[in-house]
Design a protein around this motif. Sequence first.
Motif, PDB file in Angstrom:
ATOM      1  N   PHE A 221      13.770  -3.261  42.144  1.00  0.00           N
ATOM      2  CA  PHE A 221      12.903  -2.098  42.247  1.00  0.00           C
ATOM      3  C   PHE A 221      13.768  -0.886  42.632  1.00  0.00           C
ATOM      4  CE2 PHE A 221       9.946  -5.442  42.502  1.00  0.00           C
ATOM      5  CZ  PHE A 221       8.642  -4.986  42.520  1.00  0.00           C
ATOM      6  N   GLN A 222      13.191   0.312  42.543  1.00  0.00           N
ATOM      7  CA  GLN A 222      13.773   1.434  43.265  1.00  0.00           C
ATOM      8  C   GLN A 222      13.546   1.146  44.746  1.00  0.00           C
ATOM      9  OE1 GLN A 222      12.965   5.794  42.456  1.00  0.00           O
ATOM     10  NE2 GLN A 222      11.784   5.590  44.331  1.00  0.00           N
ATOM     11  N   PRO A 223      14.589   1.188  45.580  1.00  0.00           N
ATOM     12  CA  PRO A 223      14.380   0.901  47.003  1.00  0.00           C
ATOM     13  C   PRO A 223      13.680   2.038  47.728  1.00  0.00           C
ATOM     14  CG  PRO A 223      16.656   1.520  46.609  1.00  0.00           C
ATOM     15  CD  PRO A 223      16.002   1.416  45.257  1.00  0.00           C
ATOM     16  N   GLY A 224      13.166   1.735  48.906  1.00  0.00           N
ATOM     17  CA  GLY A 224      12.535   2.757  49.728  1.00  0.00           C
ATOM     18  C   GLY A 224      13.575   3.590  50.471  1.00  0.00           C
ATOM     19  N   PHE A 225      13.163   4.795  50.863  1.00  0.00           N
ATOM     20  CA  PHE A 225      14.056   5.716  51.576  1.00  0.00           C
ATOM     21  C   PHE A 225      13.216   6.508  52.567  1.00  0.00           C
ATOM     22  CE2 PHE A 225      16.367   9.622  52.348  1.00  0.00           C
ATOM     23  CZ  PHE A 225      17.703   9.262  52.318  1.00  0.00           C
ATOM     24  N   GLN A 226      13.717   6.652  53.794  1.00  0.00           N
ATOM     25  CA  GLN A 226      13.037   7.453  54.811  1.00  0.00           C
ATOM     26  C   GLN A 226      14.068   8.264  55.590  1.00  0.00           C
ATOM     27  OE1 GLN A 226      10.815   4.640  57.178  1.00  0.00           O
ATOM     28  NE2 GLN A 226       8.962   4.914  55.977  1.00  0.00           N
ATOM     29  N   SER A 227      13.757   9.503  55.802  1.00  0.00           N
ATOM     30  CA  SER A 227      14.575  10.416  56.606  1.00  0.00           C
ATOM     31  C   SER A 227      15.954  10.622  56.005  1.00  0.00           C
ATOM     32  CB  SER A 227      14.687   9.926  58.054  1.00  0.00           C
ATOM     33  OG  SER A 227      13.401   9.820  58.640  1.00  0.00           O
ATOM     34  N   TYR A 228      16.899   9.737  56.314  1.00  0.00           N
ATOM     35  CA  TYR A 228      18.263   9.908  55.822  1.00  0.00           C
ATOM     36  C   TYR A 228      18.869   8.603  55.318  1.00  0.00           C
ATOM     37  CZ  TYR A 228      19.401   7.817  60.337  1.00  0.00           C
ATOM     38  OH  TYR A 228      19.467   6.967  61.410  1.00  0.00           O
ATOM     39  N   ARG A 229      18.041   7.514  55.266  1.00  0.00           N
ATOM     40  CA  ARG A 229      18.622   6.237  54.912  1.00  0.00           C
ATOM     41  C   ARG A 229      17.672   5.398  54.073  1.00  0.00           C
ATOM     42  NH1 ARG A 229      14.729   5.912  58.427  1.00  0.00           N
ATOM     43  NH2 ARG A 229      14.633   4.295  60.015  1.00  0.00           N
ATOM     44  N   PHE A 230      18.283   4.480  53.314  1.00  0.00           N
ATOM     45  CA  PHE A 230      17.521   3.502  52.557  1.00  0.00           C
ATOM     46  C   PHE A 230      16.946   2.482  53.535  1.00  0.00           C
ATOM     47  CE2 PHE A 230      20.439   5.324  49.558  1.00  0.00           C
ATOM     48  CZ  PHE A 230      19.735   5.387  48.375  1.00  0.00           C
ATOM     49  N   VAL A 231      15.724   2.006  53.255  1.00  0.00           N
ATOM     50  CA  VAL A 231      15.051   1.109  54.190  1.00  0.00           C
ATOM     51  C   VAL A 231      14.452  -0.093  53.464  1.00  0.00           C
ATOM     52  CG1 VAL A 231      14.506   2.912  55.864  1.00  0.00           C
ATOM     53  CG2 VAL A 231      12.902   2.460  53.990  1.00  0.00           C
ATOM     54  N   ASN A 232      14.350  -1.209  54.195  1.00  0.00           N
ATOM     55  CA  ASN A 232      13.606  -2.359  53.696  1.00  0.00           C
ATOM     56  C   ASN A 232      12.113  -2.039  53.733  1.00  0.00           C
ATOM     57  OD1 ASN A 232      15.943  -3.989  53.424  1.00  0.00           O
ATOM     58  ND2 ASN A 232      15.860  -4.511  55.589  1.00  0.00           N
ATOM     59  N   THR A 233      11.391  -2.453  52.704  1.00  0.00           N
ATOM     60  CA  THR A 233       9.960  -2.132  52.608  1.00  0.00           C
ATOM     61  C   THR A 233       9.182  -3.371  52.202  1.00  0.00           C
ATOM     62  OG1 THR A 233      10.595   0.064  51.826  1.00  0.00           O
ATOM     63  CG2 THR A 233       8.276  -0.543  51.621  1.00  0.00           C
ATOM     64  N   LYS A 234       8.057  -3.607  52.862  1.00  0.00           N
ATOM     65  CA  LYS A 234       7.233  -4.778  52.551  1.00  0.00           C
ATOM     66  C   LYS A 234       6.201  -4.455  51.471  1.00  0.00           C
ATOM     67  CE  LYS A 234       7.755  -7.176  56.960  1.00  0.00           C
ATOM     68  NZ  LYS A 234       8.566  -8.237  56.341  1.00  0.00           N
ATOM     69  N   PHE A 235       6.009  -5.401  50.561  1.00  0.00           N
ATOM     70  CA  PHE A 235       5.010  -5.298  49.497  1.00  0.00           C
ATOM     71  C   PHE A 235       4.114  -6.528  49.508  1.00  0.00           C
ATOM     72  CE2 PHE A 235       5.166  -2.028  46.186  1.00  0.00           C
ATOM     73  CZ  PHE A 235       6.217  -1.246  46.632  1.00  0.00           C
ATOM     74  N   ARG A 236       2.888  -6.347  49.014  1.00  0.00           N
ATOM     75  CA  ARG A 236       1.979  -7.476  48.796  1.00  0.00           C
ATOM     76  C   ARG A 236       1.412  -7.371  47.390  1.00  0.00           C
ATOM     77  NH1 ARG A 236      -1.590  -8.416  54.331  1.00  0.00           N
ATOM     78  NH2 ARG A 236       0.155  -9.124  55.631  1.00  0.00           N
ATOM     79  N   ILE A 237       1.455  -8.475  46.684  1.00  0.00           N
ATOM     80  CA  ILE A 237       1.010  -8.490  45.293  1.00  0.00           C
ATOM     81  C   ILE A 237       0.017  -9.636  45.071  1.00  0.00           C
ATOM     82  CG2 ILE A 237       1.693  -8.771  42.880  1.00  0.00           C
ATOM     83  CD1 ILE A 237       4.426  -7.800  43.579  1.00  0.00           C
ATOM     84  N   PRO A 238      -1.212  -9.330  44.643  1.00  0.00           N
ATOM     85  CA  PRO A 238      -2.117 -10.405  44.220  1.00  0.00           C
ATOM     86  C   PRO A 238      -1.856 -10.766  42.760  1.00  0.00           C
ATOM     87  CG  PRO A 238      -3.293  -8.326  44.291  1.00  0.00           C
ATOM     88  CD  PRO A 238      -1.882  -8.028  44.697  1.00  0.00           C
ATOM     89  N   ILE A 239      -1.612 -12.042  42.494  1.00  0.00           N
ATOM     90  CA  ILE A 239      -1.391 -12.525  41.121  1.00  0.00           C
ATOM     91  C   ILE A 239      -2.538 -13.472  40.763  1.00  0.00           C
ATOM     92  CG2 ILE A 239       0.167 -13.730  39.556  1.00  0.00           C
ATOM     93  CD1 ILE A 239       2.466 -12.982  41.364  1.00  0.00           C
ATOM     94  N   THR A 240      -3.290 -13.092  39.773  1.00  0.00           N
ATOM     95  CA  THR A 240      -4.453 -13.894  39.371  1.00  0.00           C
ATOM     96  C   THR A 240      -4.144 -14.695  38.112  1.00  0.00           C
ATOM     97  OG1 THR A 240      -6.036 -12.364  40.350  1.00  0.00           O
ATOM     98  CG2 THR A 240      -6.879 -13.840  38.636  1.00  0.00           C
ATOM     99  N   PHE A 241      -4.329 -15.985  38.186  1.00  0.00           N
ATOM    100  CA  PHE A 241      -4.136 -16.889  37.047  1.00  0.00           C
ATOM    101  C   PHE A 241      -5.513 -17.202  36.464  1.00  0.00           C
ATOM    102  CE2 PHE A 241      -0.747 -17.517  40.066  1.00  0.00           C
ATOM    103  CZ  PHE A 241       0.394 -17.715  39.320  1.00  0.00           C
ATOM    104  N   GLU A 242      -5.711 -16.862  35.199  1.00  0.00           N
ATOM    105  CA  GLU A 242      -6.999 -17.128  34.555  1.00  0.00           C
ATOM    106  C   GLU A 242      -6.820 -17.812  33.211  1.00  0.00           C
ATOM    107  OE1 GLU A 242      -9.704 -13.494  36.414  1.00  0.00           O
ATOM    108  OE2 GLU A 242      -9.229 -13.525  34.278  1.00  0.00           O
TER     109      GLU A 242
END
Length: 242
Positions: A221-242
């Motif tokens: 992904f494009q990484p997250g950035f805050q203030s002056y530095r790159f940061v680790n960022t949490k994501f949540r993804i629902p994946i539906t199987f149908e």
Amino acid sequence: MKLFINRILILVIFFQVAFNLVVLSQSMMDNDGNTINQVVENKKIGKWILYSEGDTQIPNGKRTLECIHSNDTLNGAIEIRENGKLILKIGKVDNNSKIEFTAFKGSKTIEGYFQKKGSKVKIFNLSGTEMTSKSRDWVAAKTEFIPLYYNGIEELHRDIKSLLSCDNVKGAKGTIYVGFTVDTNGYVKNPEVFKAINTTGESQYLLEKEALRTVMLLPRFQPGFQSYRFVNTKFRIPITFE
């Protein structure tokens, strides 16, 4: 190259045929024939460009961040532009003590520095006093870039489909919510299941296993950035199987 942004990624995966495993590009991104956001041996190399949430077309995004890295070390200043106009210049980041910046808000020039206090970064005037909330909030907003999936949500749907294996779930149905971290280079790390809906027992196990396997095969992904530095960022993804 297009970006379609969505802070909450909602994936609905329909399977009707088996898909072959595809190994997706991880090391660099292409921007109109130019290499950007390159990672070699987990180190940032060369020109990096980040794009703001809501952009739909690059390199003509509303707000962009540009910097140069040499062997994972920032080389020179970080520049942030909005509609092509320089609005923020962050001085060279040599350490985490005081990172000076100059901001251009309309006809007003704002000078100050970032300083990490515990787990938070605070914004000060050059005199050493904390900035007023109005200036502080403007600077904080303009220096925040959330992780984005290169080429957008539709491309993410296609990539997920190309990576899924129908054989692995034996026709099971349900929704699996997967959380993961987008690290400072944009890689997906530490995926985990935090919720399963409309599935139990062996079917749930198969869906969870396949969802985790697939997420780990996604490209950067494009990484997250805050203030002056790159940061680790949490994501949540629902994946539906149908």
